[in-house]
Scaffold this active site. Sequence first.
Site, short mmCIF file in Angstrom:
data_model
loop_
_atom_site.label_atom_id
_atom_site.label_comp_id
_atom_site.label_asym_id
_atom_site.label_seq_id
_atom_site.Cartn_x
_atom_site.Cartn_y
_atom_site.Cartn_z
N SER A 110 0.39 -6.42 2.96
CA SER A 110 -0.41 -6.74 1.78
C SER A 110 -0.73 -8.22 1.58
O SER A 110 -1.59 -8.56 0.77
CB SER A 110 0.27 -6.21 0.52
OG SER A 110 0.05 -4.82 0.41
N SER B 53 -2.91 -5.26 -0.18
CA SER B 53 -3.13 -5.10 -1.60
C SER B 53 -3.36 -6.42 -2.35
O SER B 53 -3.91 -6.40 -3.44
CB SER B 53 -1.93 -4.39 -2.23
OG SER B 53 -0.78 -5.18 -2.16
N LYS C 238 -0.25 -13.18 -7.96
CA LYS C 238 -0.57 -11.75 -7.92
C LYS C 238 -0.02 -11.06 -9.17
O LYS C 238 1.07 -11.39 -9.62
CB LYS C 238 0.05 -11.14 -6.64
CG LYS C 238 -0.36 -9.70 -6.38
CD LYS C 238 0.23 -9.21 -5.05
CE LYS C 238 -0.18 -7.79 -4.73
NZ LYS C 238 0.40 -7.31 -3.46
#
Lengths: 464, 93
Positions: free
Chosen positions: A166, A142, A67
């Site tokens: 997330s 997210s 990420k």
Amino acid sequence: MIGVAEWKERVESEKCYDLVSEMLERIERSRLNAYITVIENEALRKAEEYDKGELKGKLAGIPVAIKDNITTKGIRTTCASRILHDYVPPFDAHVVERLKAEGAIIIGKTNMDEFAMGTTTETSFFGVVRNPYDEDRVAGGSSGGSGAVVAGEEAVMSLGSDTGGSIRCPASFCGVYGLKPTYGLVSRYGLIPYANSLEQIGPMASSVEDLALLLEVIAGKDARDSTNAGRSFEFKGQTEKKFKIGVVKEMGGNDEVMGRFSEVLEMLNGLTDGEVVEVSMPSFRYALAAYYVIAMSEASSNLARYDGVRYGLASELDSWSRYFSKVRAEGFGEEVKRRIMLGSYALSAGYYGKYYLKALKVRTLVRRDFQKAFSQVDVLISPTMPSLPFRIGELADPLTMYKADVNTVAINLAGIPALSMPAGFVKGLPVGLQIMGDYFSENTILNFALMLEKRFSETGLIED
Amino acid sequence: MITRDDVLHIANLAKIQLSDEEVEKFKDEFQSILDYFDILDEVEEEIEPTFTVIQLRNVFREDAPGECLSREEAMMNAKHVENGYFKGPKVVE
């Protein structure tokens, strides 16, 4: 999806270099928009090293995506924000050091909501991530990119971060596995902070086994994170275990999701090696509001560092107040501005007691409710998300988006571990099952998930 | 009630310049979000707040020098640099 076992089998007969090239071509053609940065040359170089027998470790030759809020030395790390669009970190996060030490091939940096603030990856400066099952829908957020790459075979595994769901939300929406570890199990050194007291880095993968493997690599002691618990993690199978299962009354969903969840419950009720009871968590009434107050307050403080001086977007130097205000106006997107401002408000004179302190009191209540529950059951379950993946643009109003996190945020308030696993499909779209455990009981929830994974495949219950 | 002036005050605290349209939009949104947060008024005052979820004590280490970033590494992302220092905006007008 390609799991670690399948990948390992294929590199036995084919070259790792060719397999990684093939994956890079798939990424190139992909419409998912799951990557912000693809690390093509370095990934191929590592694959070559593997083919020569020079890459060793638990993840040797396995392509892993990271990420883009996790710091990678020499590789642009943007947090999907304009304010960091050209930021190149001079150091690696602890988890990145661990991946490298175990021979992983870091294939790219995944798209996400800006600074991890969102539930759909629509707040990204680099555009929305599309759902691998329906390109008109979101991949969740997210960590939307990290979920989509696993489902879309654009990586074997990935790292996400989870502040209020997330990792679990995109796992649910993309039909993959994702785990938020106990607070303190994985070092946050090098995770660009949004809300420190809530967030953890965690693994995303295509099976329970791979999830456990990646957690083994990233968990462990690190003195550079002052909240690190100093514990390592080793996966231990508990094949004979009988599970006492609690169903959280206050965690639900719409009819489509609950229909699916009831079928899972029915199957669990039929098990001879389990027992299902209902559990009530009265504090959940306040959990969502408390979560957002704490997350926004911490964000307002954390994101004060973006001043256009040491890194990130800059502008023509001016008086300090005008300069900071201008750089931040140009660099931050709308949702980030919203959260920083609401956080500043919640912490401002006269409101601290009404919002922030009250939210911390709710945290005590949520912890108590979980502690009470885990004195009676081994695991708690619920639907991960209250609905199927949203259409792109469906959640136009911020408060409506916040409410989509209703089943996931309480876990971060308490700091307990939870995972989301695929529990079948409704209308061709994945539904996720959330499994929660007591502090540091990752082994229990992974074993329970492993048992369910087997049952689901035996009964054909999760087929599309 | 959240007013335009409230939004401008908060934006100044947060050091974010807003356009007129943004002020209008945030005013309405802040109102509905803060209304939702009012549910916290029901929580009893006597409850102890939780600041941290895992009960850690202070951990001490030897105060020994170690590796750190070089000046070049530390400065590599800065846009305004002078004589090896970060150059910031004027503090006094």
